[in-house]
Design a protein around this motif. Structure first.
Motif, PDB file in Angstrom:
ATOM      1  N   HIS A  60     -21.518  -7.911  -2.216  1.00  0.00           N
ATOM      2  CA  HIS A  60     -21.293  -7.109  -3.411  1.00  0.00           C
ATOM      3  C   HIS A  60     -20.237  -7.777  -4.291  1.00  0.00           C
ATOM      4  O   HIS A  60     -19.337  -8.447  -3.797  1.00  0.00           O
ATOM      5  CB  HIS A  60     -20.836  -5.698  -3.053  1.00  0.00           C
ATOM      6  N   VAL A  61     -20.365  -7.555  -5.588  1.00  0.00           N
ATOM      7  CA  VAL A  61     -19.405  -8.051  -6.560  1.00  0.00           C
ATOM      8  C   VAL A  61     -18.764  -6.834  -7.217  1.00  0.00           C
ATOM      9  O   VAL A  61     -19.466  -5.979  -7.747  1.00  0.00           O
ATOM     10  CB  VAL A  61     -20.086  -8.942  -7.618  1.00  0.00           C
ATOM     11  N   VAL A  62     -17.447  -6.753  -7.159  1.00  0.00           N
ATOM     12  CA  VAL A  62     -16.707  -5.647  -7.752  1.00  0.00           C
ATOM     13  C   VAL A  62     -15.923  -6.199  -8.927  1.00  0.00           C
ATOM     14  O   VAL A  62     -15.208  -7.181  -8.783  1.00  0.00           O
ATOM     15  CB  VAL A  62     -15.737  -5.004  -6.730  1.00  0.00           C
ATOM     16  N   VAL A  63     -16.083  -5.571 -10.106  1.00  0.00           N
ATOM     17  CA  VAL A  63     -15.318  -5.988 -11.274  1.00  0.00           C
ATOM     18  C   VAL A  63     -14.267  -4.934 -11.580  1.00  0.00           C
ATOM     19  O   VAL A  63     -14.508  -3.744 -11.430  1.00  0.00           O
ATOM     20  CB  VAL A  63     -16.221  -6.259 -12.501  1.00  0.00           C
ATOM     21  N   SER A  64     -13.088  -5.410 -11.990  1.00  0.00           N
ATOM     22  CA  SER A  64     -11.952  -4.525 -12.228  1.00  0.00           C
ATOM     23  C   SER A  64     -11.261  -4.908 -13.528  1.00  0.00           C
ATOM     24  O   SER A  64     -11.307  -6.066 -13.945  1.00  0.00           O
ATOM     25  CB  SER A  64     -10.956  -4.644 -11.064  1.00  0.00           C
ATOM     26  N   ALA A  65     -10.604  -3.938 -14.140  1.00  0.00           N
ATOM     27  CA  ALA A  65      -9.842  -4.173 -15.358  1.00  0.00           C
ATOM     28  C   ALA A  65      -8.394  -4.552 -15.058  1.00  0.00           C
ATOM     29  O   ALA A  65      -7.603  -4.761 -15.964  1.00  0.00           O
ATOM     30  CB  ALA A  65      -9.881  -2.933 -16.249  1.00  0.00           C
ATOM     31  N   ILE A  66      -8.046  -4.666 -13.793  1.00  0.00           N
ATOM     32  CA  ILE A  66      -6.704  -5.059 -13.365  1.00  0.00           C
ATOM     33  C   ILE A  66      -6.696  -6.567 -13.117  1.00  0.00           C
ATOM     34  O   ILE A  66      -7.651  -7.121 -12.573  1.00  0.00           O
ATOM     35  CB  ILE A  66      -6.304  -4.298 -12.077  1.00  0.00           C
ATOM     36  N   ALA A  67      -5.625  -7.243 -13.477  1.00  0.00           N
ATOM     37  CA  ALA A  67      -5.520  -8.698 -13.319  1.00  0.00           C
ATOM     38  C   ALA A  67      -5.561  -9.098 -11.844  1.00  0.00           C
ATOM     39  O   ALA A  67      -5.046  -8.375 -10.984  1.00  0.00           O
ATOM     40  CB  ALA A  67      -4.224  -9.194 -13.952  1.00  0.00           C
ATOM     41  N   PRO A  68      -6.142 -10.266 -11.539  1.00  0.00           N
ATOM     42  CA  PRO A  68      -6.198 -10.738 -10.145  1.00  0.00           C
ATOM     43  C   PRO A  68      -4.817 -10.855  -9.507  1.00  0.00           C
ATOM     44  O   PRO A  68      -4.652 -10.561  -8.329  1.00  0.00           O
ATOM     45  CB  PRO A  68      -6.853 -12.116 -10.258  1.00  0.00           C
ATOM     46  N   GLU A  69      -3.832 -11.272 -10.298  1.00  0.00           N
ATOM     47  CA  GLU A  69      -2.477 -11.414  -9.772  1.00  0.00           C
ATOM     48  C   GLU A  69      -1.921 -10.065  -9.321  1.00  0.00           C
ATOM     49  O   GLU A  69      -1.225  -9.971  -8.313  1.00  0.00           O
ATOM     50  CB  GLU A  69      -1.548 -12.022 -10.834  1.00  0.00           C
ATOM     51  N   THR A  70      -2.231  -9.022 -10.071  1.00  0.00           N
ATOM     52  CA  THR A  70      -1.764  -7.679  -9.727  1.00  0.00           C
ATOM     53  C   THR A  70      -2.411  -7.193  -8.443  1.00  0.00           C
ATOM     54  O   THR A  70      -1.734  -6.639  -7.567  1.00  0.00           O
ATOM     55  CB  THR A  70      -2.069  -6.692 -10.877  1.00  0.00           C
ATOM     56  N   ILE A  71      -3.703  -7.425  -8.311  1.00  0.00           N
ATOM     57  CA  ILE A  71      -4.411  -7.016  -7.094  1.00  0.00           C
ATOM     58  C   ILE A  71      -3.874  -7.789  -5.900  1.00  0.00           C
ATOM     59  O   ILE A  71      -3.625  -7.223  -4.838  1.00  0.00           O
ATOM     60  CB  ILE A  71      -5.935  -7.200  -7.251  1.00  0.00           C
ATOM     61  N   ALA A  72      -3.663  -9.105  -6.072  1.00  0.00           N
ATOM     62  CA  ALA A  72      -3.118  -9.925  -4.986  1.00  0.00           C
ATOM     63  C   ALA A  72      -1.727  -9.443  -4.590  1.00  0.00           C
ATOM     64  O   ALA A  72      -1.388  -9.403  -3.403  1.00  0.00           O
ATOM     65  CB  ALA A  72      -3.082 -11.391  -5.403  1.00  0.00           C
ATOM     66  N   ALA A  73      -0.915  -9.077  -5.582  1.00  0.00           N
ATOM     67  CA  ALA A  73       0.426  -8.572  -5.283  1.00  0.00           C
ATOM     68  C   ALA A  73       0.352  -7.268  -4.508  1.00  0.00           C
ATOM     69  O   ALA A  73       1.132  -7.050  -3.577  1.00  0.00           O
ATOM     70  CB  ALA A  73       1.208  -8.379  -6.577  1.00  0.00           C
ATOM     71  N   ARG A  74      -0.583  -6.415  -4.875  1.00  0.00           N
ATOM     72  CA  ARG A  74      -0.753  -5.155  -4.149  1.00  0.00           C
ATOM     73  C   ARG A  74      -1.190  -5.411  -2.717  1.00  0.00           C
ATOM     74  O   ARG A  74      -0.744  -4.734  -1.799  1.00  0.00           O
ATOM     75  CB  ARG A  74      -1.772  -4.264  -4.858  1.00  0.00           C
ATOM     76  N   LEU A  75      -2.044  -6.402  -2.516  1.00  0.00           N
ATOM     77  CA  LEU A  75      -2.479  -6.757  -1.163  1.00  0.00           C
ATOM     78  C   LEU A  75      -1.316  -7.284  -0.339  1.00  0.00           C
ATOM     79  O   LEU A  75      -1.110  -6.864   0.795  1.00  0.00           O
ATOM     80  CB  LEU A  75      -3.572  -7.831  -1.221  1.00  0.00           C
ATOM     81  N   SER A  76      -0.556  -8.210  -0.901  1.00  0.00           N
ATOM     82  CA  SER A  76       0.531  -8.827  -0.144  1.00  0.00           C
ATOM     83  C   SER A  76       1.689  -7.864   0.065  1.00  0.00           C
ATOM     84  O   SER A  76       2.347  -7.916   1.093  1.00  0.00           O
ATOM     85  CB  SER A  76       1.017 -10.097  -0.833  1.00  0.00           C
ATOM     86  N   THR A  77       1.925  -6.973  -0.872  1.00  0.00           N
ATOM     87  CA  THR A  77       2.992  -5.986  -0.721  1.00  0.00           C
ATOM     88  C   THR A  77       2.674  -5.038   0.423  1.00  0.00           C
ATOM     89  O   THR A  77       3.538  -4.691   1.219  1.00  0.00           O
ATOM     90  CB  THR A  77       3.181  -5.181  -2.021  1.00  0.00           C
ATOM     91  N   GLU A  78       1.407  -4.650   0.525  1.00  0.00           N
ATOM     92  CA  GLU A  78       1.009  -3.750   1.599  1.00  0.00           C
ATOM     93  C   GLU A  78       1.139  -4.410   2.960  1.00  0.00           C
ATOM     94  O   GLU A  78       1.461  -3.776   3.942  1.00  0.00           O
ATOM     95  CB  GLU A  78      -0.428  -3.283   1.384  1.00  0.00           C
ATOM     96  N   LYS A  79       0.900  -5.718   3.013  1.00  0.00           N
ATOM     97  CA  LYS A  79       0.995  -6.443   4.269  1.00  0.00           C
ATOM     98  C   LYS A  79       2.433  -6.811   4.600  1.00  0.00           C
ATOM     99  O   LYS A  79       2.738  -7.191   5.713  1.00  0.00           O
ATOM    100  CB  LYS A  79       0.184  -7.740   4.198  1.00  0.00           C
ATOM    101  N   GLY A  80       3.308  -6.752   3.605  1.00  0.00           N
ATOM    102  CA  GLY A  80       4.690  -7.164   3.806  1.00  0.00           C
ATOM    103  C   GLY A  80       4.860  -8.669   3.725  1.00  0.00           C
ATOM    104  O   GLY A  80       5.836  -9.225   4.190  1.00  0.00           O
ATOM    105  N   GLU A  81       3.891  -9.357   3.112  1.00  0.00           N
ATOM    106  CA  GLU A  81       3.951 -10.806   2.979  1.00  0.00           C
ATOM    107  C   GLU A  81       4.451 -11.171   1.593  1.00  0.00           C
ATOM    108  O   GLU A  81       4.428 -10.375   0.676  1.00  0.00           O
ATOM    109  CB  GLU A  81       2.554 -11.406   3.156  1.00  0.00           C
ATOM    110  N   GLU A  82       4.889 -12.413   1.463  1.00  0.00           N
ATOM    111  CA  GLU A  82       5.280 -12.914   0.151  1.00  0.00           C
ATOM    112  C   GLU A  82       4.039 -13.302  -0.622  1.00  0.00           C
ATOM    113  O   GLU A  82       3.072 -13.787  -0.069  1.00  0.00           O
ATOM    114  CB  GLU A  82       6.137 -14.171   0.308  1.00  0.00           C
ATOM    115  N   LEU A  83       4.084 -13.083  -1.926  1.00  0.00           N
ATOM    116  CA  LEU A  83       2.986 -13.478  -2.792  1.00  0.00           C
ATOM    117  C   LEU A  83       3.065 -14.981  -3.030  1.00  0.00           C
ATOM    118  O   LEU A  83       4.100 -15.505  -3.414  1.00  0.00           O
ATOM    119  CB  LEU A  83       3.067 -12.722  -4.120  1.00  0.00           C
ATOM    120  N   TRP A  84       1.958 -15.673  -2.782  1.00  0.00           N
ATOM    121  CA  TRP A  84       1.895 -17.102  -3.007  1.00  0.00           C
ATOM    122  C   TRP A  84       1.805 -17.372  -4.497  1.00  0.00           C
ATOM    123  O   TRP A  84       1.104 -16.705  -5.229  1.00  0.00           O
ATOM    124  CB  TRP A  84       0.665 -17.678  -2.322  1.00  0.00           C
TER     125      TRP A  84
END
Length: 90
Positions: A60-84
């Motif tokens: 599946h392909v999901v399109v979003s109006a949120i920037a990729p960097e923002t989504i990546a930051a949300r992913l890494s913040t939830e994991k407790g990892e640093e954003l690359w």
């Protein structure tokens, strides 16, 4: 199962995301069109401009109006990892 917010109250299973892309290139736009024709497109933009394309492990392909960097930051913040960032590669 961990969910990540992709904007406007929409969430996806974080473990099923394969890649998060910008929709700038022709191959990505072509992939969006193919997904639309194949009924594999999930539009979470709510009528706004597409800023991120998420390819899921199910195809599946999901399109979003949120920037990729923002989504990546949300992913890494939830994991407790640093954003690359690309700056660290230099």
């Amino acid at each position: 199962m961990r969910l990540v917010n992709i904007g406007f109250g929409s969430t996806v299973n974080a473990a099923r995301i394969v890649v998060i892309l910008k929709p700038d290139s022709a191959p990505i736009r072509r992939r969006i069109q193919e997904a639309k024709e194949g009924r594999q497109l999930i539009d979470a933009t709510y009528g706004r401009k597409i800023r991120a394309v998420l390819i899921m492990d199910s195809g599946h392909v999901v399109v979003s109006a949120i920037a990729p960097e923002t989504i990546a930051a949300r992913l890494s913040t939830e994991k407790g990892e640093e954003l690359w960032t690309a700056e660290r590669e230099c």
